[in-house]
Design a protein around this motif. Structure first.
Motif, PDB file in Angstrom:
ATOM      1  N   LEU A 203     -29.659   8.822  -2.515  1.00  0.00           N
ATOM      2  CA  LEU A 203     -30.025  10.006  -2.054  1.00  0.00           C
ATOM      3  C   LEU A 203     -29.234  11.343  -1.947  1.00  0.00           C
ATOM      4  O   LEU A 203     -29.830  12.310  -2.180  1.00  0.00           O
ATOM      5  CB  LEU A 203     -30.033   9.526  -0.248  1.00  0.00           C
ATOM      6  N   SER A 204     -27.917  11.053  -2.033  1.00  0.00           N
ATOM      7  CA  SER A 204     -27.003  12.288  -2.326  1.00  0.00           C
ATOM      8  C   SER A 204     -27.215  12.791  -3.728  1.00  0.00           C
ATOM      9  O   SER A 204     -27.146  13.984  -3.980  1.00  0.00           O
ATOM     10  CB  SER A 204     -25.717  11.934  -2.033  1.00  0.00           C
ATOM     11  N   ALA A 205     -27.386  11.895  -4.831  1.00  0.00           N
ATOM     12  CA  ALA A 205     -27.707  12.279  -5.808  1.00  0.00           C
ATOM     13  C   ALA A 205     -28.945  12.896  -6.203  1.00  0.00           C
ATOM     14  O   ALA A 205     -28.986  13.858  -7.013  1.00  0.00           O
ATOM     15  CB  ALA A 205     -27.870  11.497  -6.930  1.00  0.00           C
ATOM     16  N   LYS A 206     -29.884  12.829  -5.363  1.00  0.00           N
ATOM     17  CA  LYS A 206     -31.120  13.725  -5.293  1.00  0.00           C
ATOM     18  C   LYS A 206     -30.989  15.105  -5.228  1.00  0.00           C
ATOM     19  O   LYS A 206     -31.966  15.909  -5.354  1.00  0.00           O
ATOM     20  CB  LYS A 206     -32.276  13.024  -4.350  1.00  0.00           C
ATOM     21  N   THR A 207     -29.892  15.574  -4.697  1.00  0.00           N
ATOM     22  CA  THR A 207     -29.422  16.879  -4.191  1.00  0.00           C
ATOM     23  C   THR A 207     -29.176  17.661  -5.559  1.00  0.00           C
ATOM     24  O   THR A 207     -28.937  18.793  -5.437  1.00  0.00           O
ATOM     25  CB  THR A 207     -28.379  17.045  -3.151  1.00  0.00           C
ATOM     26  N   GLY A 208     -29.185  16.736  -6.736  1.00  0.00           N
ATOM     27  CA  GLY A 208     -28.631  17.338  -7.979  1.00  0.00           C
ATOM     28  C   GLY A 208     -29.505  16.899  -9.296  1.00  0.00           C
ATOM     29  O   GLY A 208     -30.641  16.667  -9.032  1.00  0.00           O
ATOM     30  N   GLU A 209     -28.839  16.814 -10.248  1.00  0.00           N
ATOM     31  CA  GLU A 209     -29.843  16.134 -11.443  1.00  0.00           C
ATOM     32  C   GLU A 209     -29.666  14.597 -11.488  1.00  0.00           C
ATOM     33  O   GLU A 209     -28.688  14.058 -11.594  1.00  0.00           O
ATOM     34  CB  GLU A 209     -28.932  16.671 -12.682  1.00  0.00           C
ATOM     35  N   TYR A 210     -31.061  14.380 -11.133  1.00  0.00           N
ATOM     36  CA  TYR A 210     -31.010  12.801 -10.789  1.00  0.00           C
ATOM     37  C   TYR A 210     -31.525  12.037 -11.985  1.00  0.00           C
ATOM     38  O   TYR A 210     -32.627  12.196 -12.474  1.00  0.00           O
ATOM     39  CB  TYR A 210     -32.067  12.631  -9.500  1.00  0.00           C
TER      40      TYR A 210
ATOM     41  N   VAL B  99     -21.438  13.865  -7.011  1.00  0.00           N
ATOM     42  CA  VAL B  99     -20.785  14.464  -8.219  1.00  0.00           C
ATOM     43  C   VAL B  99     -21.571  13.856  -9.741  1.00  0.00           C
ATOM     44  O   VAL B  99     -21.564  14.587 -10.631  1.00  0.00           O
ATOM     45  CB  VAL B  99     -19.673  13.788  -8.091  1.00  0.00           C
ATOM     46  N   ALA B 100     -22.140  12.656  -9.469  1.00  0.00           N
ATOM     47  CA  ALA B 100     -22.813  12.219 -10.674  1.00  0.00           C
ATOM     48  C   ALA B 100     -24.044  12.944 -10.759  1.00  0.00           C
ATOM     49  O   ALA B 100     -24.525  12.988 -12.161  1.00  0.00           O
ATOM     50  CB  ALA B 100     -22.953  10.694 -10.524  1.00  0.00           C
ATOM     51  N   GLY B 101     -24.519  13.800  -9.855  1.00  0.00           N
ATOM     52  CA  GLY B 101     -25.730  14.462 -10.012  1.00  0.00           C
ATOM     53  C   GLY B 101     -25.315  16.081 -10.472  1.00  0.00           C
ATOM     54  O   GLY B 101     -26.361  16.970 -10.449  1.00  0.00           O
ATOM     55  N   LYS B 102     -23.971  16.298 -10.449  1.00  0.00           N
ATOM     56  CA  LYS B 102     -23.561  17.509 -11.198  1.00  0.00           C
ATOM     57  C   LYS B 102     -23.717  18.655  -9.968  1.00  0.00           C
ATOM     58  O   LYS B 102     -24.146  19.832 -10.693  1.00  0.00           O
ATOM     59  CB  LYS B 102     -24.103  17.868 -12.328  1.00  0.00           C
TER      60      LYS B 102
END
Length: 320
Positions: A54-61, A184-187
């Motif tokens: 869900l947190s990665a969805k805030t960036g590049e997933y 972080v992984a979603g940059k």
């Protein structure tokens, strides 16, 4: 509503992570594989992988990247449970025999170590130095938290600060970095992943306080372990701390030892429930949840943000 319904749109990705977890515990050593699989098949909420996604969805997933973080965090969590069961001499975990009970302490310790190592293996896929600093710091703090719990066993004169520091290290920190590392992984920008860290920290604190409440208010069948088990093992949780302020109840709590009989423990639980300890504990949990939701308010609207909010609210109301 069940917890899984709150992030049902992630089902395909959650299934992918479950498959990857099975691959992660593969080993040429049959005993190591069997012991790891024993814990994996016991199930679990997989709340840390969900927070990662869900947190990665805030960036590049990209699930092919993000799943490595999710698997790593769940493996670390699983490893800590295996080690906890050795320390606590626990026979049951989620209603099933623990690895140490099914095999022995040696197998359990090496199985936990193996899971930690596999977690680090998965994190090497992430080409972000900050992610590795965050994770290494979290593991260090987790170990310190475990040592603090050992030192604090049956120490009835500890204070609220001792308890909060301990549950931060043992529970909240891993949930916090699950949120942060997913982002972080979603940059995402630093401001966003720092905010998600704080959200996860507050949710994690509420989550553990709720767990500690349920240890006294739920049945053995619901818990998958004896009610009041934490106190029996000498772990002084928030309801116990509050109940110790009652002059009538305090001596009965302080009489609890590892060999206290089940009938006596039932009486002690009833005494704790007769105080305002559960209500005060629930109030503090709600304060942490309010802080968590405030951190989310600054993020733009999205399906992931709504799920994070719904999960936080669910944690505040859960009965198991």
């Amino acid at each position: 509503m069940k917890l899984k319904m709150l992030y049902s749109f992630l089902k395909t990705d959650i299934d992918e992570i479950e498959k990857e977890l099975n691959l992660a515990i593969e080993s040429d050593a049959a005993l190591l594989k069997d012991a790891s699989l024993h814990l994996l098949q016991a199930g679990g909420k997989r709340i840390r992988p969900v927070f990662v996604l869900l947190s990665a969805k805030t960036g590049e997933y990209d699930i092919h990247v993000i799943k490595n973080v999710a698997v790593a965090l769940e493996l670390i969590h699983m490893a800590s449970l295996v080690h906890d069961d050795v320390i606590d001499d626990a026979e049951l975990r989620r209603g099933r025999t623990t690895i140490k009970a099914q095999w022995d302490n040696q197998v359990a310790m090496y199985t936990g170590d193996y899971m930690f190592a596999r977690a680090l293996d998965y994190m090497t896929i992430i080409d972000e130095p900050v992610a590795h600093r965050i994770l290494s710091h979290a593991i260090v703090e987790l170990c310190i938290g475990e040592i603090a719990q050992i030192e604090d066993k049956y120490r009835f004169d500890q204070n609220l600060r001792d308890y909060l520091r301990r549950i931060k290290r043992k529970t909240a920190l891993l949930i916090a970095v699950s949120c942060q590392l997913g982002a972080v992984a979603g940059k995402v920008p630093e401001e966003v992943h720092t905010r998600l860290y704080r959200f996860g920290y507050y949710v994690g604190m509420a989550y553990q306080i709720t767990d500690d409440i349920l240890d006294f208010t739920s049945s053995e069948e619901e818990l998958g372990k004896p009610a009041g088990g934490d106190l029996m093992q000498g772990n002084i949780t928030l309801p116990v701390l509050y109940a110790l302020n009652n002059e009538h109840v305090a001596p009965k709590i302080m009489s609890v030892q590892e060999n206290t009989r089940k009938e006596e423990m039932t009486h002690v639980i009833e005494e704790i429930l007769s105080t305002d300890a559960i209500q005060k504990s629930a109030h503090l949990s709600q304060l942490y949840l309010k802080k968590a939701l405030k951190e989310l308010d600054a993020l733009p609207p999205s399906k992931a943000k709504k799920s994070l909010r719904d999960i936080a609210l669910f944690i505040g109301k859960r009965k198991y």
